[in-house]
Design a protein around this motif. Structure first.
Motif, PDB file in Angstrom:
ATOM      1  N   TYR A 204      41.532  35.551  36.597  1.00 26.79           N
ATOM      2  CA  TYR A 204      41.316  36.980  36.318  1.00 26.79           C
ATOM      3  C   TYR A 204      39.850  37.339  36.089  1.00 26.79           C
ATOM      4  O   TYR A 204      39.443  38.464  36.418  1.00 26.79           O
ATOM      5  CB  TYR A 204      42.192  37.444  35.148  1.00 26.79           C
ATOM      6  CG  TYR A 204      42.108  36.617  33.893  1.00 26.79           C
ATOM      7  CD1 TYR A 204      41.095  36.806  32.975  1.00 26.79           C
ATOM      8  CD2 TYR A 204      43.067  35.645  33.628  1.00 26.79           C
ATOM      9  CE1 TYR A 204      41.020  36.037  31.819  1.00 26.79           C
ATOM     10  CE2 TYR A 204      42.995  34.871  32.475  1.00 26.79           C
ATOM     11  CZ  TYR A 204      41.970  35.066  31.579  1.00 26.79           C
ATOM     12  OH  TYR A 204      41.893  34.310  30.449  1.00 26.79           O
ATOM     13  N   PRO A 205      38.994  36.427  35.549  1.00 26.83           N
ATOM     14  CA  PRO A 205      37.577  36.807  35.442  1.00 26.83           C
ATOM     15  C   PRO A 205      36.946  37.136  36.800  1.00 26.83           C
ATOM     16  O   PRO A 205      36.101  38.020  36.895  1.00 26.83           O
ATOM     17  CB  PRO A 205      36.928  35.561  34.821  1.00 26.83           C
ATOM     18  CG  PRO A 205      38.017  34.906  34.053  1.00 26.83           C
ATOM     19  CD  PRO A 205      39.243  35.113  34.898  1.00 26.83           C
ATOM     20  N   SER A 206      37.385  36.431  37.857  1.00 23.65           N
ATOM     21  CA  SER A 206      36.820  36.698  39.184  1.00 23.65           C
ATOM     22  C   SER A 206      37.244  38.056  39.723  1.00 23.65           C
ATOM     23  O   SER A 206      36.526  38.668  40.515  1.00 23.65           O
ATOM     24  CB  SER A 206      37.237  35.594  40.164  1.00 23.65           C
ATOM     25  OG  SER A 206      36.575  34.384  39.856  1.00 23.65           O
ATOM     26  N   VAL A 207      38.437  38.515  39.324  1.00 25.30           N
ATOM     27  CA  VAL A 207      38.860  39.866  39.708  1.00 25.30           C
ATOM     28  C   VAL A 207      38.050  40.904  38.939  1.00 25.30           C
ATOM     29  O   VAL A 207      37.466  41.826  39.516  1.00 25.30           O
ATOM     30  CB  VAL A 207      40.368  40.068  39.438  1.00 25.30           C
ATOM     31  CG1 VAL A 207      40.783  41.489  39.829  1.00 25.30           C
ATOM     32  CG2 VAL A 207      41.192  39.039  40.185  1.00 25.30           C
ATOM     33  N   ILE A 208      37.997  40.729  37.632  1.00 30.08           N
ATOM     34  CA  ILE A 208      37.318  41.695  36.767  1.00 30.08           C
ATOM     35  C   ILE A 208      35.839  41.812  37.127  1.00 30.08           C
ATOM     36  O   ILE A 208      35.272  42.915  37.157  1.00 30.08           O
ATOM     37  CB  ILE A 208      37.499  41.298  35.289  1.00 30.08           C
ATOM     38  CG1 ILE A 208      38.991  41.363  34.910  1.00 30.08           C
ATOM     39  CG2 ILE A 208      36.680  42.200  34.368  1.00 30.08           C
ATOM     40  CD1 ILE A 208      39.329  40.662  33.611  1.00 30.08           C
ATOM     41  N   HIS A 209      35.222  40.674  37.451  1.00 32.37           N
ATOM     42  CA  HIS A 209      33.789  40.663  37.752  1.00 32.37           C
ATOM     43  C   HIS A 209      33.500  40.721  39.243  1.00 32.37           C
ATOM     44  O   HIS A 209      32.355  40.563  39.657  1.00 32.37           O
ATOM     45  CB  HIS A 209      33.132  39.441  37.119  1.00 32.37           C
ATOM     46  CG  HIS A 209      33.238  39.425  35.627  1.00 32.37           C
ATOM     47  ND1 HIS A 209      32.629  40.363  34.826  1.00 32.37           N
ATOM     48  CD2 HIS A 209      33.932  38.605  34.785  1.00 32.37           C
ATOM     49  CE1 HIS A 209      32.916  40.103  33.556  1.00 32.37           C
ATOM     50  NE2 HIS A 209      33.709  39.058  33.507  1.00 32.37           N
ATOM     51  N   HIS A 210      34.572  40.938  40.050  1.00 37.57           N
ATOM     52  CA  HIS A 210      34.382  41.289  41.462  1.00 37.57           C
ATOM     53  C   HIS A 210      33.709  40.176  42.263  1.00 37.57           C
ATOM     54  O   HIS A 210      32.755  40.427  43.022  1.00 37.57           O
ATOM     55  CB  HIS A 210      33.558  42.589  41.544  1.00 37.57           C
ATOM     56  CG  HIS A 210      33.815  43.381  42.795  1.00 37.57           C
ATOM     57  ND1 HIS A 210      32.996  43.310  43.902  1.00 37.57           N
ATOM     58  CD2 HIS A 210      34.783  44.260  43.111  1.00 37.57           C
ATOM     59  CE1 HIS A 210      33.453  44.125  44.849  1.00 37.57           C
ATOM     60  NE2 HIS A 210      34.539  44.712  44.389  1.00 37.57           N
ATOM     61  N   SER A 211      34.186  38.932  42.125  1.00 34.86           N
ATOM     62  CA  SER A 211      33.604  37.849  42.916  1.00 34.86           C
ATOM     63  C   SER A 211      34.005  38.012  44.379  1.00 34.86           C
ATOM     64  O   SER A 211      35.110  38.454  44.700  1.00 34.86           O
ATOM     65  CB  SER A 211      34.068  36.491  42.401  1.00 34.86           C
ATOM     66  OG  SER A 211      35.353  36.180  42.882  1.00 34.86           O
ATOM     67  N   ASP A 212      33.107  37.636  45.265  1.00 31.63           N
ATOM     68  CA  ASP A 212      33.349  37.836  46.693  1.00 31.63           C
ATOM     69  C   ASP A 212      34.577  37.068  47.174  1.00 31.63           C
ATOM     70  O   ASP A 212      35.403  37.598  47.930  1.00 31.63           O
ATOM     71  CB  ASP A 212      32.118  37.386  47.496  1.00 31.63           C
ATOM     72  CG  ASP A 212      30.939  38.328  47.332  1.00 31.63           C
ATOM     73  OD1 ASP A 212      31.161  39.473  46.879  1.00 31.63           O
ATOM     74  OD2 ASP A 212      29.810  37.921  47.657  1.00 31.63           O
TER      75      ASP A 212
END
Length: 568
Positions: free
Chosen positions: A163-171
């Motif tokens: 979920y951190p990658s979703v929240i922080h918009h990782s490519d």
């Protein structure tokens, strides 16, 4: 057939039919033809008749989220295990085998499921590996997953644990979400503890479900934001009873039942989704609402055309139960064909094997010295076991060392050494740490099932037994092993991906029962801790607080690696 001009294939007489649309019960008979519901009421004739003896006919039960691999059974054996309990459709996330074998693992699960009487729908794993801090057997990006997105057995994108990658918009994560959206597929969620604007951002990614709610507040917030909440009743994680009081007639349509992870002994003794129904009704939920959670709601959530309802044209996936309390199936039908009766399968279920998921244990050379744990400080970060939970404590302890400055469990009452060994590419990486409140004495226990990268985990109070247990895992091609004084006291081979057995559920359950008994009686394991499942979750770096991977300790709360030794 529906008009009564032709004779139906099957007529279920003397029955009461559950109408999930109107939330009511209507009188039969119920007519079935060509695997579909034809209609109900008087006036139908059929080639075959079954007397329901006053029982209730329900839509086949749907498990909204399950990892087949966590049952230690292959898909055919899992189907044989759960169909007699009325589960006719499962939404399966092959996250575990994908972390070992990549796309070949997903293809194996698809191919092994195609000819089963159980309806298996696959969600493509979104997090392989679960975090960038792990060493899994594969890395799957959006372009890899897109190769399978159009397979008829695939429903969508599996639980988005990172979920951190979703929240922080990782490519990388955005590409996976956009790939699923491009193909108009459902996206599963996993966001424990996420709230407020972070949760809003997560949901904005198109993620439609969450099975990690453990509080009513978390459940209500997710429903308010448009998600379906999957109420979990697994072998380890049990959230159903916590959440039932928050279900109302108004919000019940956004609730679905799931198991997530269930052990075969648990299923064989208490049931599957029908167990969740039984618990829900026992704790005050209206039976018709409970049934809708396991049928109509799940079908609508996952866009399962023709499932979850008893109405003309829908698939004749059905079960007949004596009452709406125990939910014990007398008969189970899939596509109009009876597949189980009185708790037993009555049709053959084909086995399936593939070389692509065998021989997956690949270790660099190991010796007793591989498990030495030299300490630069006697104050260490240690993992505290919380019996009955996948959560752990982050402890800071002062420990004793031997004459050479190495940690020795025998000099530290109540502590054990924990090791995680990379087993996919023979890199030789070994993460070493200290674990408290597990209680093992005089021996070692090793497992190749270790969420989510499934490297080998071994815990012990001496290095020689730790090595012997790991070598036994290597010899079996994966599994569970108990070693004491250099002798293997009990083991269970899991050769399929190092995760699953192709033996029947009863045989696997009996082997696990023996292992648990030996572990508790001969190894002094904390009586409140599960000897094997505790280790299985000791490596999961998305569940707080402190975990161990093959690269070392990981602080989940800070979401970063940390050193074992604390320098004063």
């Amino acid at each position: 057939m529906a008009a009564g001009r032709k004779v139906a294939d099957l007529l279920i007489t003397n029955c009461k039919v559950i109408d999930v649309y109107n939330q009511t019960i209507v009188d039969g008979p119920l007519a079935i033809g060509h695997g579909k519901i034809v209609g109900y009421g008087e006036g139908y004739q059929a080639k075959e008749t079954i007397d329901a003896k006053g029982g209730f006919v329900m839509p086949g039960l749907i498990d909204g989220h399950v990892h087949i691999e966590s049952s230690s059974l292959t898909p055919p054996q899992f189907a044989r295990c759960i169909l007699p309990y009325g589960t006719t459709t499962i939404i399966a996330d092959p996250h575990e085998i994908a972390n070992v074998c990549g796309l070949d693992g997903i293809r194996y699960m698809l191919d092994a499921s195609r000819k089963l009487p159980l309806n298996v729908r696959i969600m493509l794993p979104s997090c392989v590996p679960a975090t960038p801090f792990e060493q899994a057997g594969a890395v799957l990006e959006a372009e890899d997953l897109e190769q399978l997105i159009k397979d008829p057995g695939v429903l969508g994108l599996g639980e988005v644990m990172d979920y951190p990658s979703v929240i922080h918009h990782s490519d990388s994560m955005m590409n996976k979400l956009l790939m699923a959206k491009k193909h108009d597929r459902v996206i599963d969620g996993h966001s424990p503890g996420v709230t407020g604007k972070d949760l809003t951002a997560y949901v904005m990614g198109g993620i439609m479900t969450d099975h990690e709610c453990s509080t009513q507040a978390a459940m209500l917030e997710r429903i308010r934001l448009g998600q379906y909440v999957l109420l979990r009743e697994g072998s380890t994680c049990k959230d159903l009873l916590n959440l039932i009081p928050a279900i109302t007639p108004a919000n019940s349509r956004r609730c679905v039942l799931c198991t997530d992870d269930r052990e075969p002994a648990d299923i064989l003794s208490t049931g599957h989704i029908n167990k969740s129904l039984r618990l829900a009704v026992e704790h005050g939920l209206d039976p018709l609402i409970a049934i809708s959670l396991a049928t109509l709601n799940a079908a609508e959530c996952f866009r399962l055309k023709g499932k979850g309802v008893i109405a003309p044209g829908y698939d004749a996936d059905l079960l007949i139960v004596e009452d709406l309390k125990a939910f014990k199936p007398r008969h189970v039908f899939v596509a109009g064909k009876e597949v189980a009766r009185d708790g037993k399968m009555i049709v053959e279920v084909p086995n399936y094997t593939s070389d692509t998921v065998l021989n997956t244990i690949r270790l660099a050379p190991l010796s007793v010295d591989s498990f030495k744990l030299p300490l630069s400080s006697t104050k260490v970060n240690a993992i505290g076991v919380k019996p009955g939970s996948v959560l752990t404590s982050h402890l800071q302890l002062t420990v004793n060392t031997d004459a050479n400055g190495n940690f020795d469990a025998k000099l530290n009452d109540g502590l054990n050494k924990l090791a995680v060994i990379e087993r996919h590419h023979a890199t030789g990486n070994i993460g070493l740490g200290v674990i408290a409140n597990y209680g093992l004495k005089n021996g070692a226990i090793a497992v190749s099932v270790a969420h989510d990268s499934h490297n080998i985990v071994v815990v012990g109070d001496n290095d020689a037994d730790m090595l012997a247990a790991v070598k036994d895992i290597e010899k079996m091609g994966g599994g569970f092993s108990l070693c004491q004084n250099g002798k293997i006291l009990a083991n269970l081979p899991l050769p399929v991906g190092g995760l699953m057995s192709d033996k029947p559920a009863q045989e696997v359950a009996e082997s696990l029962e023996v292992m648990i008994k030996v572990a508790k009686e001969s190894f002094g394991i904390n009586p409140k801790a599960h000897p094997l499942m505790t280790l299985v979750f000791m490596t999961l770096p998305v569940i707080p607080q402190l975990k161990l991977t093959s690269t070392g300790l990981f602080d989940v709360k800070a979401f970063k690696p940390i050193e074992l030794c604390i320098q004063e």
